[in-house]
Design an enzyme around this catalytic site. Structure first.
Site, PDB file in Angstrom:
ATOM      1  N   LYS A  14      -4.323   3.804   1.669  1.00 24.17           N
ATOM      2  CA  LYS A  14      -3.137   4.468   1.089  1.00 24.17           C
ATOM      3  C   LYS A  14      -2.595   3.655  -0.089  1.00 24.17           C
ATOM      4  CE  LYS A  14      -0.843   4.377   5.006  1.00 24.17           C
ATOM      5  NZ  LYS A  14      -1.809   3.671   5.860  1.00 24.17           N
ATOM      6  N   ARG A  89       6.532   8.399   8.784  1.00 26.64           N
ATOM      7  CA  ARG A  89       5.695   7.776   9.808  1.00 26.64           C
ATOM      8  C   ARG A  89       5.823   8.483  11.154  1.00 26.64           C
ATOM      9  NH1 ARG A  89       3.721   3.099   7.253  1.00 26.64           N
ATOM     10  NH2 ARG A  89       2.972   1.644   8.777  1.00 26.64           N
ATOM     11  N   ARG A 128      -8.553  -7.906   4.217  1.00 24.71           N
ATOM     12  CA  ARG A 128      -7.606  -7.613   3.122  1.00 24.71           C
ATOM     13  C   ARG A 128      -6.928  -8.885   2.602  1.00 24.71           C
ATOM     14  NH1 ARG A 128      -3.240  -3.085   3.850  1.00 24.71           N
ATOM     15  NH2 ARG A 128      -2.887  -4.149   5.829  1.00 24.71           N
ATOM     16  N   ARG A 161      -1.920 -10.780   5.095  1.00 24.87           N
ATOM     17  CA  ARG A 161      -0.699 -10.309   5.763  1.00 24.87           C
ATOM     18  C   ARG A 161      -0.670 -10.790   7.217  1.00 24.87           C
ATOM     19  NH1 ARG A 161       0.016  -3.993   4.295  1.00 24.87           N
ATOM     20  NH2 ARG A 161       0.515  -3.923   6.500  1.00 24.87           N
ATOM     21  N   ARG A 172      -0.855  -1.525  15.845  1.00 26.78           N
ATOM     22  CA  ARG A 172      -0.586  -0.609  14.733  1.00 26.78           C
ATOM     23  C   ARG A 172      -1.385   0.682  14.888  1.00 26.78           C
ATOM     24  NH1 ARG A 172      -2.077  -4.474  10.105  1.00 26.78           N
ATOM     25  NH2 ARG A 172      -1.736  -2.704   8.703  1.00 26.78           N
TER      26      ARG A 172
HETATM   27  P1  AP5 Z   1      -5.025  -0.576   1.890  1.00 27.86           P
HETATM   28  O1  AP5 Z   1      -5.025   0.297   0.684  1.00 27.86           O
HETATM   29  O2  AP5 Z   1      -4.158  -1.793   1.864  1.00 27.86           O
HETATM   30  O3  AP5 Z   1      -4.719   0.308   3.198  1.00 27.86           O
HETATM   31  P2  AP5 Z   1      -3.395   1.035   3.656  1.00 27.86           P
HETATM   32  O4  AP5 Z   1      -3.784   2.413   4.117  1.00 27.86           O
HETATM   33  O5  AP5 Z   1      -2.328   0.938   2.619  1.00 27.86           O
HETATM   34  O6  AP5 Z   1      -3.077   0.174   4.939  1.00 27.86           O
HETATM   35  P3  AP5 Z   1      -1.788  -0.608   5.433  1.00 27.86           P
HETATM   36  O7  AP5 Z   1      -2.298  -1.577   6.466  1.00 27.86           O
HETATM   37  O8  AP5 Z   1      -0.995  -1.194   4.315  1.00 27.86           O
HETATM   38  O9  AP5 Z   1      -1.013   0.520   6.119  1.00 27.86           O
HETATM   39  P4  AP5 Z   1       0.025   0.341   7.166  1.00 27.86           P
HETATM   40  O10 AP5 Z   1       0.506   1.737   7.246  1.00 27.86           O
HETATM   41  O11 AP5 Z   1      -0.398  -0.263   8.447  1.00 27.86           O
HETATM   42  O12 AP5 Z   1       1.011  -0.778   6.565  1.00 27.86           O
HETATM   43  P5  AP5 Z   1       2.408  -0.679   5.860  1.00 27.86           P
HETATM   44  O13 AP5 Z   1       2.494  -1.760   4.858  1.00 27.86           O
HETATM   45  O14 AP5 Z   1       2.740   0.713   5.468  1.00 27.86           O
HETATM   46  O15 AP5 Z   1      -6.540  -0.991   2.185  1.00 27.86           O
HETATM   47  C1  AP5 Z   1      -6.845  -1.910   3.211  1.00 27.86           C
HETATM   48  C2  AP5 Z   1      -7.981  -2.828   2.747  1.00 27.86           C
HETATM   49  O16 AP5 Z   1      -9.176  -2.070   2.549  1.00 27.86           O
HETATM   50  C3  AP5 Z   1      -7.709  -3.543   1.421  1.00 27.86           C
HETATM   51  O17 AP5 Z   1      -8.244  -4.836   1.514  1.00 27.86           O
HETATM   52  C4  AP5 Z   1      -8.496  -2.718   0.376  1.00 27.86           C
HETATM   53  O18 AP5 Z   1      -8.959  -3.542  -0.669  1.00 27.86           O
HETATM   54  C5  AP5 Z   1      -9.667  -2.182   1.208  1.00 27.86           C
HETATM   55  N1  AP5 Z   1     -10.037  -0.824   0.829  1.00 27.86           N
HETATM   56  C6  AP5 Z   1      -9.192   0.230   0.588  1.00 27.86           C
HETATM   57  N2  AP5 Z   1      -9.899   1.339   0.301  1.00 27.86           N
HETATM   58  C7  AP5 Z   1     -11.224   0.982   0.378  1.00 27.86           C
HETATM   59  C8  AP5 Z   1     -12.454   1.691   0.205  1.00 27.86           C
HETATM   60  N3  AP5 Z   1     -12.464   2.997  -0.083  1.00 27.86           N
HETATM   61  N4  AP5 Z   1     -13.604   1.022   0.379  1.00 27.86           N
HETATM   62  C9  AP5 Z   1     -13.591  -0.282   0.704  1.00 27.86           C
HETATM   63  N5  AP5 Z   1     -12.492  -1.025   0.886  1.00 27.86           N
HETATM   64  C10 AP5 Z   1     -11.306  -0.393   0.721  1.00 27.86           C
HETATM   65  O19 AP5 Z   1       3.392  -1.010   7.096  1.00 27.86           O
HETATM   66  C11 AP5 Z   1       3.450  -2.307   7.661  1.00 27.86           C
HETATM   67  C12 AP5 Z   1       4.542  -2.328   8.731  1.00 27.86           C
HETATM   68  O20 AP5 Z   1       5.813  -2.014   8.122  1.00 27.86           O
HETATM   69  C13 AP5 Z   1       4.386  -1.286   9.861  1.00 27.86           C
HETATM   70  O21 AP5 Z   1       3.571  -1.760  10.904  1.00 27.86           O
HETATM   71  C14 AP5 Z   1       5.853  -1.079  10.293  1.00 27.86           C
HETATM   72  O22 AP5 Z   1       6.289  -2.134  11.122  1.00 27.86           O
HETATM   73  C15 AP5 Z   1       6.607  -1.174   8.967  1.00 27.86           C
HETATM   74  N6  AP5 Z   1       6.792   0.129   8.298  1.00 27.86           N
HETATM   75  C16 AP5 Z   1       6.293   0.512   7.080  1.00 27.86           C
HETATM   76  N7  AP5 Z   1       6.678   1.761   6.791  1.00 27.86           N
HETATM   77  C17 AP5 Z   1       7.433   2.183   7.840  1.00 27.86           C
HETATM   78  C18 AP5 Z   1       8.102   3.401   8.137  1.00 27.86           C
HETATM   79  N8  AP5 Z   1       8.065   4.460   7.296  1.00 27.86           N
HETATM   80  N9  AP5 Z   1       8.783   3.494   9.310  1.00 27.86           N
HETATM   81  C19 AP5 Z   1       8.844   2.452  10.171  1.00 27.86           C
HETATM   82  N10 AP5 Z   1       8.221   1.274   9.946  1.00 27.86           N
HETATM   83  C20 AP5 Z   1       7.523   1.147   8.794  1.00 27.86           C
END
Ligand code: AP5
Length: 216
Positions: A14, A89, A128, A161, A172
């Site tokens: 994402k 979410r 990552r 992270r 997660r």
């Molecule tokens: P990446 O693009 O970073 O993946 P992502 O889908 O963004 O994954 P996240 O882990 O950031 O999502 P998340 O929802 O768990 O975390 P968030 O920060 O929102 O890609 C991942 C890796 O793969 C990278 O190394 C990239 O280079 C590689 N990659 C990507 N695409 C690729 C491809 N096609 N081929 C090969 N490699 C690839 O949330 C973190 C925490 O914050 C949550 O656990 C929660 O506690 C809190 N939080 C955030 N938002 C909310 C909300 N709305 N409500 C409540 N709590 C929230």
């Protein structure tokens, strides 16, 4: 002008896709994960409250996240369109988003669901690396930076992270299945959902998104 939501499990890509797509379409990229991590680093009240939830890999309470998002939506750049990454979410947040947008006379145009398999997710999250300076994502083997540990874009230091460790990744994924996956049906019912197979190469996934936007 488009208002887009990206849905998908942790590691679906994402953040990676939202950054590039936002630049290409001149939209604002809004990641609630990034906003929360900025608040944690700055030691704000939001950050102090959110930290323990994020470390456990569970959702930060809706009231806090909705308030934070609502403030972000008061900024002027939102008027030119946006890509939401990591929000909503759960169903409660989806309804809150509708309310926030209604007050601005708008709504969501398109929702992409990035379908990703579990083996791919684990491999992506454990490898990552994130830039401390600009927040860009890299991967130790899939998308390595030109110089190890250094961001290609801004020269910032790369870090891992704290929630990208096996036990927290497991939490997660469980939270995603229980709380966030129901959003797929929710947006499908509204006719706004586009499914994408996101296990493949990032550039291929991006071009498919651009193609679907053109025909939406
Ligand atoms: P990446 O693009 O970073 O993946 P992502 O889908 O963004 O994954 P996240 O882990 O950031 O999502 P998340 O929802 O768990 O975390 P968030 O920060 O929102 O890609 C991942 C890796 O793969 C990278 O190394 C990239 O280079 C590689 N990659 C990507 N695409 C690729 C491809 N096609 N081929 C090969 N490699 C690839 O949330 C973190 C925490 O914050 C949550 O656990 C929660 O506690 C809190 N939080 C955030 N938002 C909310 C909300 N709305 N409500 C409540 N709590 C929230």
């Amino acid at each position: 002008m488009m208002r887009i939501v990206l849905l998908g499990p942790p590691g679906a890509g994402k953040g990676t896709q939202a950054r590039v797509l936002a630049r290409r379409l001149r939209l604002s990229h809004i990641s609630t994960g990034d906003l929360l991590r900025q608040n944690v680093s700055a030691g704000t009240d939001f950050g102090l409250e959110a930290k323990s939830y994020m470390e456990k890999g569970v959702l930060v309470p809706d009231t806090l996240v909705n308030k934070m998002l609502s403030r972000r939506f008061d900024e002027p750049d939102i008027k030119s369109g946006f890509i939401l990454d990591g929000y909503p979410r759960n169903l409660n947040q989806a309804r809150a988003l509708e309310e926030i947008l209604k007050t601005k006379g708008s709504g969501i145009d398109l929702v992409f669901y990035l379908n990703t398999s579990e083996g791919v997710i684990i491999q992506r999250l454990t490898g990552r690396r994130v830039c401390k300076g600009c927040g860009a994502n890299f991967h130790a083997t899939n998308m390595p930076p030109k110089v190890e540990g250094v961001c290609d874009n801004c020269g910032g230091a790369l870090y891992q992270r704290t929630d990208d460790v096996a036990e927290t990744i497991k939490n997660r994924l469980e939270v995603y299945a229980k709380e966030s996956a129901p959003l797929i049906n929710y947006y499908e019912a509204s006719g706004k959902l586009k499914r994408l197979e996101a296990d493949g190469e990032a550039g291929v996934v991006l071009e498919e998104m651009v193609r679907l936007i053109k025909f939406s």
